[in-house]
Design a protein around this motif. Structure first.
Motif, PDB file in Angstrom:
ATOM      1  N   GLY A  21       0.815  -1.213   0.000  1.00 12.03           N
ATOM      2  CA  GLY A  21       0.000   0.000   0.000  1.00 12.03           C
ATOM      3  C   GLY A  21       0.849   1.263   0.000  1.00 12.03           C
ATOM      4  N   ILE A  22       1.906   1.267   0.775  1.00 15.09           N
ATOM      5  CA  ILE A  22       2.810   2.421   0.793  1.00 15.09           C
ATOM      6  C   ILE A  22       3.491   2.586  -0.557  1.00 15.09           C
ATOM      7  N   ALA A  23       3.882   1.474  -1.175  1.00  8.72           N
ATOM      8  CA  ALA A  23       4.525   1.541  -2.491  1.00  8.72           C
ATOM      9  C   ALA A  23       3.574   2.112  -3.538  1.00  8.72           C
ATOM     10  N   VAL A  24       2.297   1.724  -3.475  1.00  6.73           N
ATOM     11  CA  VAL A  24       1.303   2.265  -4.416  1.00  6.73           C
ATOM     12  C   VAL A  24       1.137   3.760  -4.207  1.00  6.73           C
ATOM     13  N   LEU A  25       1.111   4.182  -2.949  1.00  8.27           N
ATOM     14  CA  LEU A  25       0.971   5.612  -2.668  1.00  8.27           C
ATOM     15  C   LEU A  25       2.187   6.405  -3.145  1.00  8.27           C
ATOM     16  N   LEU A  26       3.372   5.854  -2.957  1.00 11.24           N
ATOM     17  CA  LEU A  26       4.589   6.570  -3.335  1.00 11.24           C
ATOM     18  C   LEU A  26       4.805   6.626  -4.847  1.00 11.24           C
ATOM     19  N   PHE A  27       4.628   5.499  -5.519  1.00 16.16           N
ATOM     20  CA  PHE A  27       4.988   5.410  -6.939  1.00 16.16           C
ATOM     21  C   PHE A  27       3.798   5.461  -7.880  1.00 16.16           C
ATOM     22  N   GLY A  28       2.620   5.169  -7.406  1.00 14.68           N
ATOM     23  CA  GLY A  28       1.453   5.114  -8.273  1.00 14.68           C
ATOM     24  C   GLY A  28       1.296   3.722  -8.850  1.00 14.68           C
ATOM     25  N   ALA A  29       0.055   3.331  -9.077  1.00 14.23           N
ATOM     26  CA  ALA A  29      -0.229   1.974  -9.548  1.00 14.23           C
ATOM     27  C   ALA A  29       0.317   1.733 -10.954  1.00 14.23           C
ATOM     28  N   ASN A  30       0.391   2.767 -11.779  1.00 11.28           N
ATOM     29  CA  ASN A  30       0.855   2.590 -13.156  1.00 11.28           C
ATOM     30  C   ASN A  30       2.351   2.328 -13.242  1.00 11.28           C
ATOM     31  N   LYS A  31       3.116   2.832 -12.285  1.00 10.42           N
ATOM     32  CA  LYS A  31       4.574   2.698 -12.346  1.00 10.42           C
ATOM     33  C   LYS A  31       5.093   1.455 -11.633  1.00 10.42           C
ATOM     34  N   LEU A  32       4.266   0.762 -10.869  1.00 11.12           N
ATOM     35  CA  LEU A  32       4.737  -0.405 -10.125  1.00 11.12           C
ATOM     36  C   LEU A  32       5.252  -1.534 -11.023  1.00 11.12           C
ATOM     37  N   PRO A  33       4.578  -1.888 -12.130  1.00  9.14           N
ATOM     38  CA  PRO A  33       5.138  -2.950 -12.986  1.00  9.14           C
ATOM     39  C   PRO A  33       6.505  -2.576 -13.569  1.00  9.14           C
ATOM     40  N   ALA A  34       6.680  -1.330 -13.965  1.00 14.94           N
ATOM     41  CA  ALA A  34       7.972  -0.905 -14.497  1.00 14.94           C
ATOM     42  C   ALA A  34       9.033  -0.928 -13.409  1.00 14.94           C
ATOM     43  N   LEU A  35       8.664  -0.545 -12.202  1.00 15.69           N
ATOM     44  CA  LEU A  35       9.600  -0.569 -11.081  1.00 15.69           C
ATOM     45  C   LEU A  35      10.009  -2.006 -10.757  1.00 15.69           C
ATOM     46  N   ALA A  36       9.056  -2.914 -10.757  1.00 16.71           N
ATOM     47  CA  ALA A  36       9.355  -4.323 -10.490  1.00 16.71           C
ATOM     48  C   ALA A  36      10.243  -4.901 -11.592  1.00 16.71           C
ATOM     49  N   ARG A  37       9.961  -4.546 -12.844  1.00 15.17           N
ATOM     50  CA  ARG A  37      10.754  -5.039 -13.974  1.00 15.17           C
ATOM     51  C   ARG A  37      12.199  -4.557 -13.875  1.00 15.17           C
ATOM     52  N   SER A  38      12.387  -3.278 -13.602  1.00 18.46           N
ATOM     53  CA  SER A  38      13.740  -2.746 -13.519  1.00 18.46           C
ATOM     54  C   SER A  38      14.482  -3.309 -12.305  1.00 18.46           C
ATOM     55  N   SER A  39      13.768  -3.555 -11.223  1.00 22.36           N
ATOM     56  CA  SER A  39      14.397  -4.175 -10.054  1.00 22.36           C
ATOM     57  C   SER A  39      14.843  -5.600 -10.377  1.00 22.36           C
ATOM     58  N   GLY A  40      14.025  -6.328 -11.097  1.00 20.91           N
ATOM     59  CA  GLY A  40      14.387  -7.689 -11.506  1.00 20.91           C
ATOM     60  C   GLY A  40      15.588  -7.706 -12.433  1.00 20.91           C
ATOM     61  N   GLN A  41      15.636  -6.765 -13.373  1.00 21.43           N
ATOM     62  CA  GLN A  41      16.779  -6.686 -14.276  1.00 21.43           C
ATOM     63  C   GLN A  41      18.052  -6.335 -13.514  1.00 21.43           C
ATOM     64  N   ALA A  42      17.958  -5.428 -12.567  1.00 18.07           N
ATOM     65  CA  ALA A  42      19.127  -5.049 -11.771  1.00 18.07           C
ATOM     66  C   ALA A  42      19.618  -6.233 -10.942  1.00 18.07           C
ATOM     67  N   LEU A  43      18.697  -6.988 -10.380  1.00 20.62           N
ATOM     68  CA  LEU A  43      19.074  -8.157  -9.599  1.00 20.62           C
ATOM     69  C   LEU A  43      19.745  -9.201 -10.488  1.00 20.62           C
ATOM     70  N   GLY A  44      19.235  -9.387 -11.696  1.00 21.53           N
ATOM     71  CA  GLY A  44      19.854 -10.324 -12.635  1.00 21.53           C
ATOM     72  C   GLY A  44      21.267  -9.907 -13.012  1.00 21.53           C
ATOM     73  N   GLU A  45      21.469  -8.616 -13.259  1.00 21.42           N
ATOM     74  CA  GLU A  45      22.806  -8.111 -13.573  1.00 21.42           C
ATOM     75  C   GLU A  45      23.752  -8.296 -12.394  1.00 21.42           C
ATOM     76  N   PHE A  46      23.263  -8.080 -11.196  1.00 18.66           N
ATOM     77  CA  PHE A  46      24.082  -8.265 -10.003  1.00 18.66           C
ATOM     78  C   PHE A  46      24.518  -9.724  -9.875  1.00 18.66           C
ATOM     79  N   LYS A  47      23.585 -10.653 -10.073  1.00 20.43           N
ATOM     80  CA  LYS A  47      23.918 -12.075  -9.975  1.00 20.43           C
ATOM     81  C   LYS A  47      24.920 -12.479 -11.050  1.00 20.43           C
ATOM     82  N   LYS A  48      24.735 -11.950 -12.267  1.00 15.74           N
ATOM     83  CA  LYS A  48      25.657 -12.276 -13.357  1.00 15.74           C
ATOM     84  C   LYS A  48      27.057 -11.753 -13.057  1.00 15.74           C
TER      85      LYS A  48
END
Length: 78
Positions: A21-48
């Motif tokens: 709920g706090i994340a939705v308030l801070l970033f907005g519902a429209n930006k959450l999928p993009a935020l999750a996608r970029s976080s996943g890509q960053a985590l993948g790069e870190f692991k690599k």
């Protein structure tokens, strides 16, 4: 009862809903999928990157152990 034990542990269902709920308030519902996608890509790069460093360290350690063996050293005769 020690209050320290009340705050230690993995967040459960209600806590995760509050965090979401706090994340939705801070970033907005429209930006959450993009935020999750970029976080996943960053985590993948870190692991690599971590795997590449571990491979380089392992190869360097194997190279040092092979160079330390006098039987493996190549000698030239004239």
């Amino acid at each position: 009862m020690d209050t320290f034990h009340l705050f230690v542990g993995v967040p459960g269902g209600p806590e995760l809903l509050v965090i979401l709920g706090i994340a939705v308030l801070l970033f907005g519902a429209n930006k959450l999928p993009a935020l999750a996608r970029s976080s996943g890509q960053a985590l993948g790069e870190f692991k690599k990157g971590r795997q590449e460093i571990e491979t380089e360290l392992r190869e360097a350690a194997e190279g040092e152990s092979n160079a330390a063996d006098p039987e493996d050293a190549v000698t030239e005769t004239a």
